[in-house]
Design an enzyme around this catalytic site. Structure first.
Site, PDB file in Angstrom:
ATOM      1  N   SER A 109      40.220  41.377  31.789  1.00 32.25           N
ATOM      2  CA  SER A 109      41.618  41.380  32.225  1.00 32.25           C
ATOM      3  C   SER A 109      42.006  40.033  32.823  1.00 32.25           C
ATOM      4  CB  SER A 109      41.799  42.475  33.279  1.00 32.25           C
ATOM      5  OG  SER A 109      43.030  42.341  33.958  1.00 32.25           O
ATOM      6  N   TYR A 145      40.083  47.053  41.337  1.00 29.24           N
ATOM      7  CA  TYR A 145      40.076  47.050  39.873  1.00 29.24           C
ATOM      8  C   TYR A 145      39.713  45.658  39.351  1.00 29.24           C
ATOM      9  CZ  TYR A 145      41.868  46.477  35.157  1.00 29.24           C
ATOM     10  OH  TYR A 145      41.992  46.148  33.831  1.00 29.24           O
ATOM     11  N   LYS A 163      36.281  44.090  37.133  1.00 26.98           N
ATOM     12  CA  LYS A 163      36.285  43.276  35.914  1.00 26.98           C
ATOM     13  C   LYS A 163      35.541  41.956  36.151  1.00 26.98           C
ATOM     14  CE  LYS A 163      38.622  45.945  33.115  1.00 26.98           C
ATOM     15  NZ  LYS A 163      37.949  46.598  31.972  1.00 26.98           N
TER      16      LYS A 163
END
Length: 336
Positions: free
Chosen positions: A124, A148, A152
């Protein structure tokens, strides 16, 4: 030989499966269905006329993953599976670290045991953090501002370490910008559980009457109209980026980060106004305060994808919006 697609019934995964089936690839999907439905498999078959092997399992389940590799001749893995809501990640961080990071480590361990060392990873643009100016390129320093994004970033670092430790690994680490749109058939699209976290499904659910109004967070940024600017990319373009990455894996040594974006920025209000124009629906909205950690402008430098993969985004904003509206208007309650 088969391709293992983790999270293959999700938004990006399902569109990638459609593109791979068009090339007559044998597909094995592993998904725990935490944010998707088996009805997606029926829609994929409607679009392609082809079936896939589906196994309901969790990437944290080592025994289940080992069985998949032992029963199928897996050549490469496309790893989509993961929790992905930024706001939710701050509320239940342990779930995100367990599912995304521990699950990925388990998958990588099983891959290593089975000597399958070809991987396309779903990363991402959140790994660029808050302090890099756009256009964002792969040489910039990385950081994260929420759990989040941290997951990643952690997985990327694990992949870089893994590739340095064993030169047999070929890993394309694809950093997505903002996927929107849907398959042109209107049969598959983004179908989030509960209140959408992303702009386009929120706008489209307002348009079909499922939600009353849109909240726009901040209208005082230094942008064209004061609202945040992002790089929106059609999900089919994104899916085709995965196809290109798989085709080029044999030429990739180690772990290579690659941006997948259009290289153009579009503001929230530009999205809303384009959606109103194309759908003919009103999109009532109110302005809320900025959210902590939000940045005024984020868009990609996608030149590495163009040079290394021979890939570039083809679909324009009007197509992205029209395909989103076709999906949502034909499926007002998603797959239900």
């Amino acid at each position: 030989m088969s391709l293992l697609i983790t999270g293959g019934t999700g938004f990006i995964g399902s569109h990638t499966v459609v593109e791979l089936l068009a090339l007559d690839k044998d597909i094995v999907i592993v998904d725990n269905l935490s944010n998707s439905s088996t009805l997606v498999l029926d829609r994929i078959k409607q679009i392609t006329g082809k079936s896939v092997t589906f196994i309901q399992a969790d990437i944290c389940d080592r025994q289940a993953l080992t069985k998949v590799f032992e029963q199928h001749d897996i050549d490469a893995v496309v790893h989509f599976a993961g929790l992905k809501a930024v706001g939710e990640s701050s509320e239940i961080p342990l779930s995100y670290y367990h599912n995304n990071v521990s699950g990925s480590v388990t998958l990588l361990q099983v891959m290593a045991e089975q000597n399958v060392k070809n991987l396309v990873f779903s990363s991402s643009a959140t790994v660029y953090g808050e302090n890099n100016p756009s256009p964002l390129d792969e040489t910039m320093p990385t950081s994260a501002t929420n759990p989040y994004g941290q997951t990643k970033l952690m997985i990327e670092n694990i992949l870089f370490d893994l590739a340095r430790s064993d030169e047999q690994w070929s890993i394309a680490c694809l950093r997505y910008f903002n996927p929107i749109g849907a398959h042109e058939s209107g049969l598959i699209g983004e179908n989030p559980n509960g209140i959408p976290n992303n702009l386009l499904p929120y706008v489209s659910q307002v348009a079909v009457g499922r939600l009353a109004q849109l909240q726009i967070f901040g209208d005082d940024y230094q942008t064209v109209d004061g609202t945040g600017v992002r790089d929106y990319i059609h999900v089919v373009d994104l899916a085709q980026g995965h196809v290109k990455a798989l085709e080029k894996l044999s030429e990739i040594k180690g772990c290579v980060p690659i941006n997948l974006g259009t290289g153009n920025g579009t503001s929230v209000l530009e999205i809303v106004n384009t959606f109103k124009e194309i759908s003919g629906q009103d999109i009532p909205y109110n302005i809320a305060p900025r959210r902590a950690g939000d940045i005024a402008t984020v868009y990609a430098d996608a030149s590495v994808a163009n040079t290394l993969l021979g890939w570039h985004a083809k679909r324009d904003l009007a197509t992205m919006i029209a395909d989103t509206w076709r999906w949502q208007s034909q499926n007002p309650n998603g797959f239900e």
